[in-house]
Scaffold this active site. Structure first.
Site, PDB file in Angstrom:
ATOM      1  N   PRO A 151       0.837  -1.206   0.000  1.00 16.71           N
ATOM      2  CA  PRO A 151       0.000   0.000   0.000  1.00 16.71           C
ATOM      3  C   PRO A 151       0.868   1.251   0.000  1.00 16.71           C
ATOM      4  CG  PRO A 151      -0.731  -1.563   1.659  1.00 16.71           C
ATOM      5  CD  PRO A 151       0.592  -2.058   1.164  1.00 16.71           C
ATOM      6  N   CYS A 152       0.425   2.292  -0.710  1.00 23.39           N
ATOM      7  CA  CYS A 152       1.237   3.504  -0.804  1.00 23.39           C
ATOM      8  C   CYS A 152       0.611   4.688  -0.083  1.00 23.39           C
ATOM      9  CB  CYS A 152       1.474   3.875  -2.263  1.00 23.39           C
ATOM     10  SG  CYS A 152      -0.010   4.460  -3.111  1.00 23.39           S
TER      11      CYS A 152
END
Length: 410
Positions: free
Chosen positions: A171-172
Site C-alpha cells: 500500500p502507498c
C-alpha cells in the site's frame, strides 16, 4: 488556520478537482475535520513556495508538468512467442500483500512456481487457499511472529532451492517525506516490511506493483527513494507504467511496475502485445453472462435495484458516472471498448453497459482477466473488494514472462 478545499483552490487559482488530486498524490497535506478535508495554511504556503522554486511556473502549468510521464529507461521484452503456451519453469516466487492472488495466478500462468502467499485479509486468504496448491500465511506482516512463520514456511517449501522472485504490491497511502527520505510514519511500515523481507530472503529478482499515482507523490521523491532503498540492499531497479489492456485484459488499468535484480541480469518489462485498436472489449468479455442464471457458486449474483435506481442506470451514458462529482465510482463500462478501471467498491461500483444493474463479481472477475474456475470466497461485498484490489492475472503473466526473458537474455 485551516482552509477548506474550496478556499485552497481559490488561493491556488485552480479547481477543487486539482486540489483533491494534489492531496491524493501527497503533494499537499490535508487532515479530516468533522468528516471534511482541511488544509493548514502553512502547508498550502509551503506547496506554493515549492512551485516557485520550479522556474517560477504558475500553478496550473506546474500541475500539468509534474504529471507528464517521464522518459523511463525500459528494456522491453518481446514475449509474444511465449504467450500462448509457456513451458513450465523452475523459477520460484513468493507473493506479499497477495490478496486473492491475481499476481500469483499470472506468475503461475507464466510457468513460475508459487511458494507462498502472505496477506492479512482473511476472506482473500480463503480465496487464495482454494485456488492455489502452495501455502498461504494469514496475518499482519508487521508482527514478528507472523514474519517468522512466513520465513519458516518459505524455507520448508523451497527445500533447498533458490528463491527467484519476491513480488508484492505494498500500500502507498501515507508515504511522507523528510528532506529526501521516507520518514518513520506508521503508515509506511508495510513498504519497509517488504524491503526487510527482500533483504532477508535475498531473492534474485523483486517485483513491486503499485498505483500509477505513486510516481508523482512528493514530486517523484517517493519513486526515487524506493529505487535508492533497493539499490542499498543490492538491487538495481528499472520502473515504468504498464497498461493491463496491452496484455489481453479487457480493462484500462495502469500500474507502475518496479523490477529489480541483484545478479547482474537486465531488468525487462513486457512489451505490449496489443495495439489500442486490438484491445479486448467489455462486450467481448461479458456478453455471454447477460442471460446466465444467478449462481452464487460461480460468483454471479446480480444486484436487485429499486425501480428509481433502474431508471437512473438506464439513463446514464456509457463511460459516465451515475453521480456528478465522481470520475470513477458508479461508472458505466463502455460496451465496445475495454472496461474502465475496476474499483474495490468503497461505496462505488461499476455499472453494466447493457443491463440496468451493477456488475456481478464474476463479470468484474472477467474484466480483471481471472479465469472462470477461479472462485472467490466470502460474502459478495468481500468478493468485490478482493477483485477490485487484484492485479489482473494476464498483466501478471506478462510480467512473469518478462522475468523469464531476463534469465534467458545473457
Amino acid at each position: 488556520m485551516l482552509l477548506s478545499i474550496a478556499k485552497a483552490s481559490q488561493n491556488l487559482s485552480t479547481t477543487i478537482k486539482v486540489v483533491r488530486r494534489l492531496i491524493a498524490s501527497g503533494q499537499i497535506k490535508a487532515t479530516k475535520v468533522s468528516g471534511s478535508l482541511r488544509i493548514e495554511e502553512s502547508d498550502l504556503l509551503q506547496y506554493q513556495q515549492l512551485q516557485l522554486a520550479f522556474d517560477d511556473m504558475p500553478v496550473k502549468t506546474f500541475v500539468r508538468v509534474i504529471n507528464t510521464p517521464k522518459r523511463d529507461v525500459v528494456n522491453w521484452a518481446d514475449i509474444s512467442q511465449m504467450w500462448d503456451n509457456p513451458k513450465p519453469s523452475k523459477l520460484t516466487f513468493v507473493d506479499l500483500f497477495c490478496g486473492a492472488g491475481g499476481l500469483s495466478k499470472g506468475l503461475e500462468e507464466a510457468g513460475l512456481q508459487g511458494i507462498c502467499g502472505l496477506d492479512w485479509f482473511e476472506e482473500a486468504g480463503q480465496t487464495y487457499s482454494r485456488n492455489f496448491n502452495h501455502p498461504f500465511v494469514n496475518g499482519d506482516i508487521t508482527k514478528p511472529y507472523i514474519k517468522r512463520h512466513f520465513y519458516e514456511v518459505v524455507k520448508q517449501q523451497l527445500r533447498g532451492r533458490i528463491l527467484n522472485v519476491v513480488a508484492g504490491g505494498f500500500p502507498c497511502q501515507g508515504f511522507s517525506m523528510a528532506g529526501n527520505r521516507i520518514v518513520d510514519d506508521p503508515r509506511n511500515s508495510l513498504y519497509k516490511e517488504m524491503l526487510e523481507i527482500v533483504a532477508t530472503l535475498q531473492p534474485e529478482f523483486v517485483i513491486c506493483e503499485n498505483v500509477k499515482g505513486l510516481r508523482s507523490m512528493h514530486y517523484g521523491l517517493v519513486e526515487k527513494q524506493i529505487i535508492a532503498d533497493y539499490k542499498a540492499i543490492g538491487y538495481e531497479m528499472n520502473v515504468t507504467t504498464l497498461c493491463a489492456a496491452d496484455y489481453h485484459t479487457p480493462q484500462i488499468r495502469e500500474r507502475v511496475i518496479f523490477i529489480g535484480n541483484r545478479i547482474g541480469k537486465k531488468n525487462m518489462h513486457p512489451a505490449p502485445l496489443l495495439t489500442p485498436n486490438e484491445y479486448v472489449t467489455t462486450g467481448q468479455a461479458i456478453a455471454d453472462l447477460m442471460n446466465h442464471p444467478e449462481d452464487p457458486a460461480f460468483n454471479h449474483v446480480p444486484t436487485k435495484h429499486s425501480p428509481e435506481m433502474v431508471q437512473r442506470i438506464l439513463a446514464c451514458p456509457e463511460g459516465k458516472s451515475l453521480y456528478k462529482g465522481y470520475s470513477d465510482a458508479w461508472k458505466k463500462c463502455p460496451w465496445n471498448q475495454p472496461s474502465c478501471t475496476i474499483k474495490e467498491n468503497h461505496g462505488g461500483v461499476n455499472i453494466h453497459p447493457r443491463l440496468p444493474r451493477v456488475l456481478t463479481a464474476r463479470e468484474m472477475a472477467r474484466l480483471q482477466s481471472f479465469p472462470d474456475d477461479f472462485i472467490f470466497m466470502g460474502t459478495k461485498s468481500k468478493q468485490l473488494v478482493q477483485i477490485g484490489n487484484a492485479v489482473p492475472p494476464l498483466m501478471g503473466k506478462a510480467i512473469g514472462l518478462a522475468i523469464r526473458k531476463s534469465y534467458e537474455n545473457e
